[in-house]
Design a protein around this motif. Structure first.
Motif, mmCIF file in Angstrom:
data_model
loop_
_atom_site.group_PDB
_atom_site.id
_atom_site.type_symbol
_atom_site.label_atom_id
_atom_site.label_comp_id
_atom_site.label_asym_id
_atom_site.label_seq_id
_atom_site.Cartn_x
_atom_site.Cartn_y
_atom_site.Cartn_z
ATOM 1 N N CYS A 33 0.825 -1.213 0.000
ATOM 2 C CA CYS A 33 0.000 0.000 0.000
ATOM 3 C C CYS A 33 0.857 1.262 0.000
ATOM 4 O O CYS A 33 0.317 2.372 -0.091
ATOM 5 N N SER A 36 0.152 4.763 -1.990
ATOM 6 C CA SER A 36 -1.172 4.675 -2.612
ATOM 7 C C SER A 36 -2.086 5.851 -2.261
ATOM 8 O O SER A 36 -3.231 5.888 -2.704
ATOM 9 N N ARG A 40 -5.850 6.644 -3.815
ATOM 10 C CA ARG A 40 -7.031 6.531 -2.957
ATOM 11 C C ARG A 40 -7.828 7.833 -2.964
ATOM 12 O O ARG A 40 -9.060 7.805 -2.990
ATOM 13 N N THR A 69 -11.473 5.911 2.733
ATOM 14 C CA THR A 69 -10.635 5.151 1.804
ATOM 15 C C THR A 69 -9.786 4.154 2.581
ATOM 16 O O THR A 69 -9.573 4.297 3.775
ATOM 17 N N CYS A 71 -6.702 0.639 1.930
ATOM 18 C CA CYS A 71 -5.854 -0.194 1.080
ATOM 19 C C CYS A 71 -5.660 -1.524 1.784
ATOM 20 O O CYS A 71 -5.306 -1.553 2.962
ATOM 21 N N ASP A 73 -3.577 -5.007 1.613
ATOM 22 C CA ASP A 73 -2.429 -5.665 0.983
ATOM 23 C C ASP A 73 -2.119 -7.004 1.645
ATOM 24 O O ASP A 73 -0.993 -7.455 1.661
ATOM 25 N N ALA A 79 -1.985 -4.776 -4.258
ATOM 26 C CA ALA A 79 -2.814 -4.288 -3.156
ATOM 27 C C ALA A 79 -4.133 -3.781 -3.734
ATOM 28 O O ALA A 79 -4.196 -3.356 -4.896
ATOM 29 N N TRP A 80 -5.207 -3.825 -2.932
ATOM 30 C CA TRP A 80 -6.536 -3.398 -3.371
ATOM 31 C C TRP A 80 -6.875 -2.074 -2.701
ATOM 32 O O TRP A 80 -6.907 -1.973 -1.478
ATOM 33 N N LEU A 81 -7.121 -1.047 -3.518
ATOM 34 C CA LEU A 81 -7.509 0.265 -3.021
ATOM 35 C C LEU A 81 -9.022 0.401 -3.098
ATOM 36 O O LEU A 81 -9.643 -0.116 -4.024
ATOM 37 N N ALA A 162 -3.823 -1.425 -6.797
ATOM 38 C CA ALA A 162 -2.887 -0.325 -6.552
ATOM 39 C C ALA A 162 -2.129 0.054 -7.824
ATOM 40 O O ALA A 162 -1.831 1.218 -8.048
#
Length: 173
Positions: A33, A36, A40, A69, A71, A73, A79-81, A162
């Motif tokens: 993350c 990021s 975000r 927001t 993140c 990971d 990683a997913w935002l 990400a």
């Protein structure tokens, strides 16, 4: 001849482990993350997050929160935002789904599969970043749980890898 062999063996002993460790970090690239924040913030500005149906409000116990927001990971790959917003609504789930179907289409989102009992999904690409939009009524993971009063509660989420890539950014489970 032996000094050359010894130097080669020493070089292999030093360089090979470093190369292997470097290869491992290449395999896991994008899983962090770190850095990021700007992406975000961009997700949080997606207009659909602030386009609820008439009558929708923030839950009584979430006044002033607006868009949050995060993140994630903790799984392999990028990683997913995500940017999320919770609403309460005095109407039905069908009315919420219908509203977001119209709103999402007007904002360039592409329809995913038919809504399931608890969620609906759309996708789009914005400035090269692949995005997914979810409207979800399953708020069990929220803490505290949103208080919908006499209505229903739901969450609107816009998510992205990400790295902005397409892998895993879809409306399928």
């Amino acid at each position: 001849m032996f000094p050359t062999l010894r130097r080669t063996a020493l070089a292999v002993t030093v360089v090979l482990p470093a190369a292997l460790l470097g290869g491992c970090s290449l395999i896991d690239s994008g899983g962090s993350c770190d850095g990021s924040g700007a992406a975000r913030k961009d997700l949080a500005t997606q207009k659909v997050l602030s386009s609820p149906p008439d009558g929708a409000t923030a839950p009584a116990n979430y006044r002033g929160v607006g868009v949050s927001t995060g993140c994630d990971d903790d799984s392999p790959g990028p990683a997913w935002l995500h940017a999320d917003r919770v609403y309460t609504f005095p109407g039905t789930r069908r009315a919420v789904f219908d509203h977001y179907a119209r709103t999402a289409a007007a904002q360039g989102w592409h329809t995913g599969p038919a809504p399931r009992a608890g969620a609906a999904c759309w996708t789009r690409t914005d400035a090269g970043r692949h995005l997914v939009l979810n409207v979800d009524f399953q708020l069990d993971a929220w803490s505290p749980a949103p208080d919908p009063g006499k209505g229903i509660g739901y969450e609107v989420t816009v998510g992205s890898n990400a790295d902005g890539g397409k892998a895993g950014v879809s409306c399928t489970d």
